[in-house]
Design a protein around this motif. Sequence first.
Motif, PDB file in Angstrom:
ATOM      1  N   ARG A  49      30.378  45.652  56.425  1.00 58.87           N
ATOM      2  CA  ARG A  49      29.060  45.797  55.804  1.00 58.87           C
ATOM      3  C   ARG A  49      28.801  44.772  54.703  1.00 58.87           C
ATOM      4  N   GLU A  50      29.831  44.494  53.894  1.00 56.50           N
ATOM      5  CA  GLU A  50      29.625  43.662  52.715  1.00 56.50           C
ATOM      6  C   GLU A  50      29.995  42.198  52.916  1.00 56.50           C
ATOM      7  N   ARG A  51      30.837  41.905  53.899  1.00 60.03           N
ATOM      8  CA  ARG A  51      31.274  40.529  54.143  1.00 60.03           C
ATOM      9  C   ARG A  51      31.706  39.841  52.841  1.00 60.03           C
ATOM     10  N   PRO A  52      32.713  40.384  52.161  1.00 57.06           N
ATOM     11  CA  PRO A  52      33.130  39.780  50.890  1.00 57.06           C
ATOM     12  C   PRO A  52      33.703  38.387  51.092  1.00 57.06           C
ATOM     13  N   ASP A  53      33.524  37.531  50.088  1.00 51.98           N
ATOM     14  CA  ASP A  53      34.129  36.196  50.134  1.00 51.98           C
ATOM     15  C   ASP A  53      35.619  36.290  49.808  1.00 51.98           C
ATOM     16  N   TYR A  54      35.929  37.201  48.889  1.00 52.06           N
ATOM     17  CA  TYR A  54      37.313  37.402  48.464  1.00 52.06           C
ATOM     18  C   TYR A  54      37.593  38.900  48.419  1.00 52.06           C
ATOM     19  N   LEU A  55      38.851  39.262  48.708  1.00 48.80           N
ATOM     20  CA  LEU A  55      39.204  40.687  48.758  1.00 48.80           C
ATOM     21  C   LEU A  55      40.669  40.859  48.391  1.00 48.80           C
ATOM     22  N   GLY A  56      40.948  41.878  47.568  1.00 50.59           N
ATOM     23  CA  GLY A  56      42.325  42.193  47.215  1.00 50.59           C
ATOM     24  C   GLY A  56      42.458  43.660  46.858  1.00 50.59           C
ATOM     25  N   VAL A  57      43.686  44.173  46.915  1.00 49.95           N
ATOM     26  CA  VAL A  57      43.973  45.574  46.596  1.00 49.95           C
ATOM     27  C   VAL A  57      44.982  45.615  45.452  1.00 49.95           C
ATOM     28  N   VAL A  58      44.699  46.437  44.444  1.00 56.69           N
ATOM     29  CA  VAL A  58      45.578  46.544  43.277  1.00 56.69           C
ATOM     30  C   VAL A  58      46.180  47.942  43.229  1.00 56.69           C
ATOM     31  N   LEU A  99      47.054  42.340  57.758  1.00 55.87           N
ATOM     32  CA  LEU A  99      45.618  42.061  57.688  1.00 55.87           C
ATOM     33  C   LEU A  99      45.323  40.855  56.799  1.00 55.87           C
ATOM     34  N   ARG A 100      46.379  40.337  56.178  1.00 51.20           N
ATOM     35  CA  ARG A 100      46.286  39.206  55.251  1.00 51.20           C
ATOM     36  C   ARG A 100      45.372  39.522  54.065  1.00 51.20           C
ATOM     37  N   ILE A 101      45.466  40.771  53.611  1.00 44.99           N
ATOM     38  CA  ILE A 101      44.754  41.192  52.405  1.00 44.99           C
ATOM     39  C   ILE A 101      45.781  41.257  51.280  1.00 44.99           C
ATOM     40  N   PRO A 102      45.661  40.418  50.255  1.00 46.11           N
ATOM     41  CA  PRO A 102      46.672  40.383  49.201  1.00 46.11           C
ATOM     42  C   PRO A 102      46.671  41.650  48.351  1.00 46.11           C
ATOM     43  N   THR A 103      47.832  41.985  47.820  1.00 45.53           N
ATOM     44  CA  THR A 103      47.963  43.124  46.908  1.00 45.53           C
ATOM     45  C   THR A 103      48.485  42.607  45.575  1.00 45.53           C
ATOM     46  N   ALA A 104      48.185  43.364  44.515  1.00 52.94           N
ATOM     47  CA  ALA A 104      48.635  42.966  43.182  1.00 52.94           C
ATOM     48  C   ALA A 104      49.044  44.200  42.389  1.00 52.94           C
ATOM     49  N   ALA A 111      46.895  50.020  37.382  1.00 48.70           N
ATOM     50  CA  ALA A 111      46.005  49.232  38.237  1.00 48.70           C
ATOM     51  C   ALA A 111      44.676  48.967  37.536  1.00 48.70           C
ATOM     52  N   ASP A 112      44.185  49.928  36.760  1.00 52.04           N
ATOM     53  CA  ASP A 112      42.905  49.754  36.062  1.00 52.04           C
ATOM     54  C   ASP A 112      42.920  48.527  35.149  1.00 52.04           C
ATOM     55  N   ASP A 113      44.047  48.297  34.469  1.00 54.72           N
ATOM     56  CA  ASP A 113      44.155  47.145  33.582  1.00 54.72           C
ATOM     57  C   ASP A 113      44.126  45.839  34.371  1.00 54.72           C
ATOM     58  N   LEU A 115      42.754  45.431  37.373  1.00 55.23           N
ATOM     59  CA  LEU A 115      41.398  45.292  37.897  1.00 55.23           C
ATOM     60  C   LEU A 115      40.458  44.754  36.824  1.00 55.23           C
ATOM     61  N   ALA A 116      40.579  45.291  35.613  1.00 55.44           N
ATOM     62  CA  ALA A 116      39.723  44.845  34.508  1.00 55.44           C
ATOM     63  C   ALA A 116      39.985  43.380  34.172  1.00 55.44           C
ATOM     64  N   THR A 117      41.248  42.976  34.188  1.00 49.32           N
ATOM     65  CA  THR A 117      41.605  41.588  33.896  1.00 49.32           C
ATOM     66  C   THR A 117      41.092  40.643  34.984  1.00 49.32           C
ATOM     67  N   LEU A 118      41.296  41.025  36.243  1.00 48.67           N
ATOM     68  CA  LEU A 118      40.839  40.187  37.355  1.00 48.67           C
ATOM     69  C   LEU A 118      39.316  40.036  37.348  1.00 48.67           C
ATOM     70  N   ALA A 119      38.617  41.115  36.985  1.00 46.54           N
ATOM     71  CA  ALA A 119      37.152  41.040  36.906  1.00 46.54           C
ATOM     72  C   ALA A 119      36.722  40.051  35.828  1.00 46.54           C
ATOM     73  N   ARG A 120      37.415  40.065  34.693  1.00 50.21           N
ATOM     74  CA  ARG A 120      37.093  39.105  33.629  1.00 50.21           C
ATOM     75  C   ARG A 120      37.365  37.670  34.091  1.00 50.21           C
ATOM     76  N   GLU A 121      38.497  37.483  34.792  1.00 46.44           N
ATOM     77  CA  GLU A 121      38.833  36.138  35.259  1.00 46.44           C
ATOM     78  C   GLU A 121      37.853  35.665  36.342  1.00 46.44           C
ATOM     79  N   ALA A 122      37.361  36.612  37.132  1.00 49.32           N
ATOM     80  CA  ALA A 122      36.357  36.248  38.144  1.00 49.32           C
ATOM     81  C   ALA A 122      35.088  35.744  37.461  1.00 49.32           C
ATOM     82  N   GLU A 123      34.688  36.405  36.386  1.00 51.30           N
ATOM     83  CA  GLU A 123      33.495  35.975  35.642  1.00 51.30           C
ATOM     84  C   GLU A 123      33.670  34.552  35.134  1.00 51.30           C
TER      85      GLU A 123
END
Length: 293
Positions: A49-58, A99-104, A111-113, A115-123
């Motif tokens: 549905r979303e066709r993300p450019d990048y995807l990861g699981v934490v 599935l070649r989906i990276p995990t962290a 995980a929340d920390d 996710l919050a850090t990765l979101a800041r780095e994405a910005e």
Amino acid sequence: MEEKRLFLVDGNSLLYRSYYAIRHLTTSQGFPTNAIFGFISTLRKLIDRERPDYLGVVFDVKGPTVRHEAFKDYKAHRKPMPDDLVVQVPVLKEVLGALRIPTAEYPGYEADDVLATLAREAEEKKVRAVIVTTDKDLLQVVDASTVVYNPAKEMTIDEAGVREVFGVAADRVIDVLALWGDPTDNVPGVPGIGEKTAKALIQEFGSLDNLLANLDKVRNPRIREKIAQNRDLLDLSRRLVTLTRDLDVGLDLAAFALKEPDEKEILRLFQRLEFTTLLGAFVKKPRPEKRTY
């Protein structure tokens, strides 16, 4: 040019949601597969549905975190992970690898920390972050470049959505949670102050710091006294609910780029797990050989 999007999945949140949403699913050999099936089904729907450019699981890591060091009873009431879920986690990670989906994950932090850090780095990289979770704590990181997608409600929550859902701006979510506490994580908050009162106080005073500076202006004497008597618990709760956003994670966008799965490995794993209905979503059917007659 359309803004690229990084979808960051809260692995433990989706794992537990999948486990409880689908019950009693096992292979013919008796191996439980309900959490894995639900998890991968949600990812498939998200990708389609979303066709993300990048995807990861934490994921969360095992063992105590910095919050346990600050408060030994943090998450003390949490039941241990059910045995039939424990055995599914390494297999799920194996499937994600195929599935070649990276995990962290990050030792000592939740995980929340991460996710919050990765979101800041994405910005910082001019990429829009979409955090996939049902965890209300992560609403604190919503801003102009970060949103939360709730897979249970299939709802995207932006800055306006946080105000609608939480009653305050995203940067005041921490203040509400500090007053309210969180029984799930055993964050004490201020005893006797619940969700409704916490939101009302922050709405009235604008921030927790302003509330504390003007405690004499709190009209209800019972509430005023409870806050005054529990300042230590309030300070502790604020530290516990505040997510860390400066971990040394290092967002490698190339590693998170959406890739085609390893079909051979997916075929092997899905046959082992008896996920026949999911095979077609990830493994392309071979084209029939061209006839020469």
